[in-house]
Scaffold this motif. Structure first.
Motif, mmCIF file in Angstrom:
data_model
loop_
_atom_site.group_PDB
_atom_site.id
_atom_site.type_symbol
_atom_site.label_atom_id
_atom_site.label_comp_id
_atom_site.label_asym_id
_atom_site.label_seq_id
_atom_site.Cartn_x
_atom_site.Cartn_y
_atom_site.Cartn_z
ATOM 1 N N ARG A 524 0.749 -1.082 0.006
ATOM 2 C CA ARG A 524 -0.011 0.032 -0.096
ATOM 3 C C ARG A 524 0.888 1.276 -0.076
ATOM 4 O O ARG A 524 0.410 2.375 -0.304
ATOM 5 N N ASP A 525 2.171 0.950 0.401
ATOM 6 C CA ASP A 525 3.095 2.358 0.451
ATOM 7 C C ASP A 525 4.483 1.781 0.365
ATOM 8 O O ASP A 525 4.395 0.494 0.761
ATOM 9 N N LEU A 526 5.362 2.403 0.064
ATOM 10 C CA LEU A 526 6.937 2.266 -0.180
ATOM 11 C C LEU A 526 7.749 3.370 0.236
ATOM 12 O O LEU A 526 7.449 4.506 0.051
ATOM 13 N N ALA A 527 8.975 2.881 0.739
ATOM 14 C CA ALA A 527 9.722 4.179 1.105
ATOM 15 C C ALA A 527 11.335 3.510 0.883
ATOM 16 O O ALA A 527 11.389 2.304 1.004
ATOM 17 N N PRO A 528 12.038 4.327 0.345
ATOM 18 C CA PRO A 528 13.776 3.779 0.225
ATOM 19 C C PRO A 528 14.524 3.399 1.422
ATOM 20 O O PRO A 528 14.067 4.364 2.428
ATOM 21 N N PHE A 534 13.832 -1.363 -0.739
ATOM 22 C CA PHE A 534 12.606 -0.506 -0.227
ATOM 23 C C PHE A 534 11.763 -1.269 0.946
ATOM 24 O O PHE A 534 11.981 -2.452 0.924
ATOM 25 N N VAL A 535 11.267 -0.289 1.726
ATOM 26 C CA VAL A 535 10.308 -0.789 2.694
ATOM 27 C C VAL A 535 8.987 -0.815 2.135
ATOM 28 O O VAL A 535 8.443 0.280 1.828
ATOM 29 N N ILE A 536 8.100 -1.960 2.520
ATOM 30 C CA ILE A 536 6.787 -1.849 1.820
ATOM 31 C C ILE A 536 5.983 -2.112 3.141
ATOM 32 O O ILE A 536 6.420 -2.812 4.138
ATOM 33 N N ALA A 537 4.664 -1.615 3.187
ATOM 34 C CA ALA A 537 3.573 -2.107 4.031
ATOM 35 C C ALA A 537 2.511 -2.866 3.406
ATOM 36 O O ALA A 537 1.981 -2.612 2.645
#
Length: 643
Positions: A524-528, A534-537
């Motif tokens: 639903r979201d990601l961040a480097p 990347f980290v993902i939810a």
């Protein structure tokens, strides 16, 4: 004559009963008589509220007497009082319901000069004036009404010759019963009248031994006319006159009963469903009556024999809204016009719309309607279109966000109007909208990569260029772009929930450089991450994962819904949606269903940053503040966290 009690009386030796009693169980005996030829006893007994009855005791049983049932019975029916009966109960020889009379008057056995009445017990009813003739119970006991009078029959009498008379208490007159009026006419059902399509009938008589004969050709019935079988039912589909009489060899023929039956054709059936149509049509009429002429009007007037005649070959063309009335007529004696039926036809041009509700930003716009041949008058300045407004000539370029007001017309049909808005993106509201279809497609994320902005849509990625949002990538229905972020090397990274993957694009050609599977997780979201990848939810899996070249790794969460803090491998999450990381590689999580902001620290321990887990909007210290389904996080350049 000296007074004496016959020794044969049933209670002659009783000490508890009147020894004079011969018969009992009578409620209100109203006239009794003996047959002079046989000595049989006949009694008329007035009932309480259910039955009137004639009681009979043959001469051979007179000495024994009889209990006729009251008040254990009323006629053959149980009476409400239900006392204990004394002796066997003798049922009535004849009874009738209160609908035929309410006060029986006993009569006499006819022993006069007319052989046709010999042996009949004649009696009547005070309230209705009916007179019955009944065979002796020893001969069968059949009974029938032989005369309906207006008299209040209070008594019957018999002269020395055996002829019978009755008295009218109301008029104070005496009448003699003669054999000439013995046979009543038969009864016809249903009564004369006008019926739809056809009519069935039956003929009945209460005359014992009576034979019903009838005709339907207008002649009077005679000895050679057809016999109507009791209980039969006959149907006719043409108008006719029914004449019928009762015949019996020993009595004069009854008066003729007559019923004239007229017919009307069956109702007309009109095609066209409920009448709401979006194009020209041709209406068909049908009628179940063979040979009927169908006539109609289109101006609201009643159809007559002079109205237009319906032709099955051509039907009835309808090209505007109107009220159609139709009726059936059939020539011939006894035929009457049918019943008019009507149907309102509403012919309205189908609502205009856009041929393509998913056009690219530079695609030409086309207007369509489900009504073939519809003409579209339109305006672009917000004014209401009329039939004098410009006619839409085909696909044309319309600026994004423009409103098209359309008037759709065809001939004399009712016009329809609609307001259509061309597909556009509002950068301020960050959403796509297509007002013509009523469909709202959410934009899930807007990110900046280098100096450009990108919007993640449900099936498309858009780029803001020169102040206009344009399609950057179309993924189709299989893809769902839920989030984007700027990735190292000036790349755009996108979370694709539809294909369960993370995709990276490299400007300026924006070729797809990498695609990493999330191994079943729907991000639903990601961040480097500073360590790469990347980290993902994983919303449905209640886990926080990393995705990179080496695959997918669970960073925190057991998969069980909850909000337990502690070591990452033991901590639980409840609907994680938004994620963001900082320069120290701490990962912040917006927990939608848990209504908290969580963090995975450098020590790999999960703790709560803000929120109590109770739904609300309370500001204050992070430990007491409340949230209502937080879904997104962002950090500014100095490290502030926004929810």
């Amino acid at each position: 004559m000296p007074y004496a009690i016959p020794a044969t009386n049933p209670f002659a030796t009783s000490s508890s009963r009147s020894r004079e009693i011969l018969c009992w169980g009578l409620r209100n005996p109203w006239r009794f008589s003996f047959d002079p030829s046989t000595g049989d006893l006949f009694i008329g007994d007035v009932g309480e509220h259910q039955r009137e009855e004639i009681n009979f005791l043959p001469a051979a049983s007179l000495n024994a007497g009889a209990n006729f049932g009251w008040s254990v019975k009323e006629g053959t029916l149980d009476f409400a009082a239900q006392p204990v009966a004394e002796g066997a109960l003798l049922p009535p020889a004849f009874e009738y319901e209160r609908s035929l009379g309410t006060s029986v008057t006993g009569g006499y056995i006819y022993r006069g000069s007319d052989p046709r009445l010999q042996g009949f017990y004649v009696f009547g009813d005070y309230s209705t004036g009916r007179i019955w003739a009944m065979e002796s119970p020893s001969a069968g006991g059949r009974a029938a009404v032989i005369k309906d009078t207006d008299s209040h029959i209070s008594t019957f009498g018999r002269d020395e010759a055996g002829e019978i008379y009755f008295g009218d208490q109301y008029l104070g007159t005496v009448h003699r019963i003669g054999a000439a009026s013995i046979l009543p006419p038969p009864e016809i059902y249903p009564p004369a009248g006008i019926y739809s399509q056809g009519v069935g009938f039956r003929i009945s008589t209460d005359t014992p031994g009576g034979i019903v004969r009838y005709t339907t050709d207008g002649t009077s019935p005679g000895p050679g006319s057809p016999v109507f079988t009791p209980g039969d039912w006959q149907n006719r589909y043409e108008p006719f006159t029914l004449r019928t009489a009762v015949f019996r060899a020993d009595l004069p023929t009854s008066p003729v009963a007559k019923a004239v039956y007229g017919l009307r054709p069956a109702p007309v059936e009109i095609s066209g469903g409920n009448g709401w149509l979006s194009d020209y049509t041709t209406i068909q009429l049908t009628c179940a009556t063979p040979g009927a002429q169908l006539r109609y009007t289109l101006d609201g007037t009643e159809p007559t024999t002079g109205s237009p005649l319906y032709s099955p070959a051509s039907g009835i063309p309808v090209q505007r809204s109107l009220l159609l009335k139709a009726n059936a007529f059939k020539q011939g004696s006894g035929w009457h016009p049918g019943i008019t039926v009507e149907k309102y036809f509403r012919l309205e041009v189908a609502l205009p719309g856009l041929l393509d509700y998913w056009p690219d930003i530079h695609d030409p716009v086309q207007i369509m309607s489900e009504t073939p041949g519809a003409v579209f008058h339109y305006t672009l300045d917000g004014s209401t279109p009329t039939r004098q407004s410009p006619v839409w000539a085909g696909p044309r370029q319309i600026p994004p966000g423009s409103s098209i007001k359309v008037l759709a017309v065809k001939g004399a049909m009712d016009a329809s109007t609609n307001e259509l808005k061309v597909t556009h993106i509002s950068a301020q509201k960050a959403r796509f909208e297509q007002m013509g279809s009523g469909y709202l497609m959410s934009v899930s994320d807007v990110v900046k990569v280098n100096s450009d902005f990108y919007a993640m849509g449900m099936y498309q990625i858009w780029k803001l260029q020169n102040g206009t949002w344009e399609i950057f990538r179309t993924g189709g229905y299989a893809q769902s772009f839920t989030a984007g972020t700027a990735a190292p090397g000036g790349k755009l990274a996108v979370a694709d929930k539809g294909t369960q993957s993370v995709i990276q694009f490299l400007p300026p050609a924006f070729a797809e450089t990498t695609r990493w599977s999330t191994a079943g997780a729907m991000p639903r979201d990601l961040a480097p991450l500073s360590t790469g990848g990347f980290v993902i939810a994983d919303f449905s899996g209640n886990r926080i994962k990393s995705v990179g070249a080496t695959g997918v790794t669970t960073l925190a969460g057991t998969g069980t819904a909850g909000s337990a803090d502690g070591p990452a491998a033991q901590a639980t999450f409840n609907g994680p949606v938004g994620v963001v990381s900082d320069t120290a590689n701490r990962i912040y999580v917006a927990e939608s269903w848990g209504m908290k902001i969580r963090v995975i620290g450098q020590d790999n321990v999960v703790s709560t940053v803000a929120g109590t887990g109770v739904s609300g909007w309370t500001d204050g210290p992070a430990s007491t503040a409340t949230f209502e389904k937080p879904v997104a996080l962002a950090r500014d350049r100095i490290g502030n966290l926004y929810v």
